[in-house]
Design an enzyme around this catalytic site. Structure first.
Site, PDB file in Angstrom:
ATOM      1  N   LYS A   1       0.413  -1.137  -0.065  1.00  0.00           N
ATOM      2  CA  LYS A   1       0.199  -0.036  -0.064  1.00  0.00           C
ATOM      3  C   LYS A   1       0.461   1.283   0.186  1.00  0.00           C
ATOM      4  O   LYS A   1       1.178   2.089  -0.269  1.00  0.00           O
ATOM      5  CB  LYS A   1      -0.680  -0.144   1.130  1.00  0.00           C
ATOM      6  CG  LYS A   1      -1.877  -0.949   0.885  1.00  0.00           C
ATOM      7  CD  LYS A   1      -3.376  -0.465   0.352  1.00  0.00           C
ATOM      8  CE  LYS A   1      -4.278  -1.420   0.436  1.00  0.00           C
ATOM      9  NZ  LYS A   1      -4.920  -3.338   0.751  1.00  0.00           N
TER      10      LYS A   1
ATOM     11  N   SER B   1       1.705  -9.794  -0.443  1.00  0.00           N
ATOM     12  CA  SER B   1       1.098  -8.766   0.116  1.00  0.00           C
ATOM     13  C   SER B   1       1.079  -7.335   0.741  1.00  0.00           C
ATOM     14  O   SER B   1       1.217  -6.536   0.958  1.00  0.00           O
ATOM     15  CB  SER B   1      -0.373  -8.467  -0.869  1.00  0.00           C
ATOM     16  OG  SER B   1      -0.877  -9.555  -0.269  1.00  0.00           O
TER      17      SER B   1
HETATM   18  C1  PLP Z   1      -5.320  -3.657   0.209  1.00  0.00           C
HETATM   19  C2  PLP Z   1      -4.172  -5.381   0.055  1.00  0.00           C
HETATM   20  C3  PLP Z   1      -4.455  -6.100  -0.059  1.00  0.00           C
HETATM   21  C4  PLP Z   1      -6.004  -5.845  -1.604  1.00  0.00           C
HETATM   22  O1  PLP Z   1      -5.405  -5.102  -2.671  1.00  0.00           O
HETATM   23  P1  PLP Z   1      -6.809  -3.946  -3.877  1.00  0.00           P
HETATM   24  O2  PLP Z   1      -6.453  -3.167  -3.789  1.00  0.00           O
HETATM   25  O3  PLP Z   1      -8.284  -3.950  -2.412  1.00  0.00           O
HETATM   26  O4  PLP Z   1      -7.571  -5.416  -3.859  1.00  0.00           O
HETATM   27  C5  PLP Z   1      -4.254  -7.349  -0.768  1.00  0.00           C
HETATM   28  N1  PLP Z   1      -3.495  -7.541   0.331  1.00  0.00           N
HETATM   29  C6  PLP Z   1      -2.793  -6.958   1.085  1.00  0.00           C
HETATM   30  C7  PLP Z   1      -2.072  -7.110   2.723  1.00  0.00           C
HETATM   31  C8  PLP Z   1      -3.798  -5.609   1.568  1.00  0.00           C
HETATM   32  O5  PLP Z   1      -3.154  -4.584   2.305  1.00  0.00           O
END
Ligand code: PLP
Length: 339
Positions: A54, A311
């Site tokens: 993010k 992520s």
């Molecule tokens: C926000 C987030 C997602 C999903 O991302 P989007 O852009 O909302 O699809 C996936 N993994 C993590 C760790 C996140 O913080």
């Protein structure tokens, strides 16, 4: 504001955020490859600043708006999120010296609220049952003449998010497939924009929790589907619905979305901890958790080179320990406890 972002926006974002974000490692594991039947190349965004990808989109959105004269030391940003978007916003606001208001739900974990406040941002609470946080953010922005930065529905955020896969491809070269988690669809939108420029034949797949598979259902149905209270351990994917912008990009660029049960998430967290010695949050492992299914369905060919975005890594240690220790019959109980 850019509407439909392009690869040029991703490339511009990469240059803009370079001084503020980490070029995260890419790791692999022979055992994981054996287990999954493909070669996995894992982009460690759990080790990104503020603990998730993010930060990429948020730094880009603030820096780009500041270049356009929309934000400054006196003219700040307003957003809503008690999750990783809010954490990234707190970090970026502090570092770029742009004031910020972050709306957080009254039931947010205290650690997240305290962490955001520790960066000096203004935290305002909203009642998730009663209040419309998007309308509240718009109102605050209007009163102060500040900018709203949404949590995924924004071209500059999406372009910033795309830099993770851009770095991955630059580092490892050819990929047959890219697999990423899906919440509101910002990450997969940016990832698809980046991946398809390097290899037009690359397949881009998204993974959602079964209980929050609104994007999968939206693509199948051809219209945006809403899920009222998604119940899953993967808090970053508890999004009720995607938006016009992310839906349009997904329709154009994404090859498919699959969903996995929460027990696959626990298994994947264990694999990541055991094999890669990494702490990942439940939402963070969704991409990895979906690969087995994509291979079993014949959508990913055995032996392919598959890039995966791990992520995020923001998980309370108690939750992390519970996920690793979880006996299979306790899934339902644990979900109820975390709801
Ligand atoms: C926000 C987030 C997602 C999903 O991302 P989007 O852009 O909302 O699809 C996936 N993994 C993590 C760790 C996140 O913080």
């Amino acid at each position: 504001m850019i509407d439909m972002p392009t690869f040029e926006d991703v490339a511009a974002a990469a240059a803009r955020i370079k001084p503020y974000t980490h070029e995260t490692r890419v790791v692999g594991s022979r055992l994981l490859n054996k287990y999954l039947g493909v070669e996995v190349l894992i982009k460690c965004e759990n080790q990104q600043r503020a603990g998730s990808f993010k930060s990429r989109g948020v730094f880009n959105a603030i820096l780009a708006r500041s270049e356009r004269g929309l934000v400054s030391k006196d003219r700040g940003v307003v957003t809503y999120s008690s999750g990783n978007h809010g954490q990234a916003m707190a970090l970026a606001s502090y570092q770029l010296e742009i004031p910020a208001v972050v709306l957080m739900a009254t039931d947010s974990p205290k650690v997240k609220v305290d962490m955001a406040k520790s960066y000096g941002i203004e935290v305002m609470m909203y009642d998730p049952e009663e209040d419309d946080r998007i309308a509240m953010a718009a109102e605050i922005a209007k009163e102060r003449d500040w900018e709203v930065i949404p949590s995924f529905d924004d071209g500059e955020l999406i372009a910033g998010h795309g830099t993770a896969v851009m770095e991955l491809v630059r580092e490892v070269g050819h990929l047959d497939d890219v697999v990423v988690p899906v919440g509101g669809g910002g990450l997969i939108s940016g990832s698809a924009l980046a991946a398809k420029v390097f290899n037009p034949n690359v397949k881009v797949w998204g993974v959602e929790p079964e209980a929050a598979n609104d994007a999968q259902r939206s693509l199948e149905k051809g219209e945006i589907v809403t899920i009222s209270s998604p119940m899953t351990i993967a808090d970053g994917a508890r999004v009720r619905h995607i938006t016009e912008l992310t839906f349009a990009i997904m329709k154009a660029k994404v090859d498919g979305i699959v969903s996995v049960p929460d027990d696959m998430i626990f298994t994947s967290m264990k694999l990541v901890a055991d094999r890669l010695k990494l702490v990942a949050e439940p939402t963070g492992v969704l991409g990895l958790a979906g690969i087995k299914k994509l291979v079993a369905d014949g959508r990913i060919e055995r032996g392919s080179r598959v890039g995966v975005v791990l992520s995020g890594g923001n998980v309370d240690l108690d939750t992390f320990a519970a996920c690793l220790a979880k006996p299979d019959d306790a899934i339902a109980q644990m979900q109820a406890w975390l709801a």
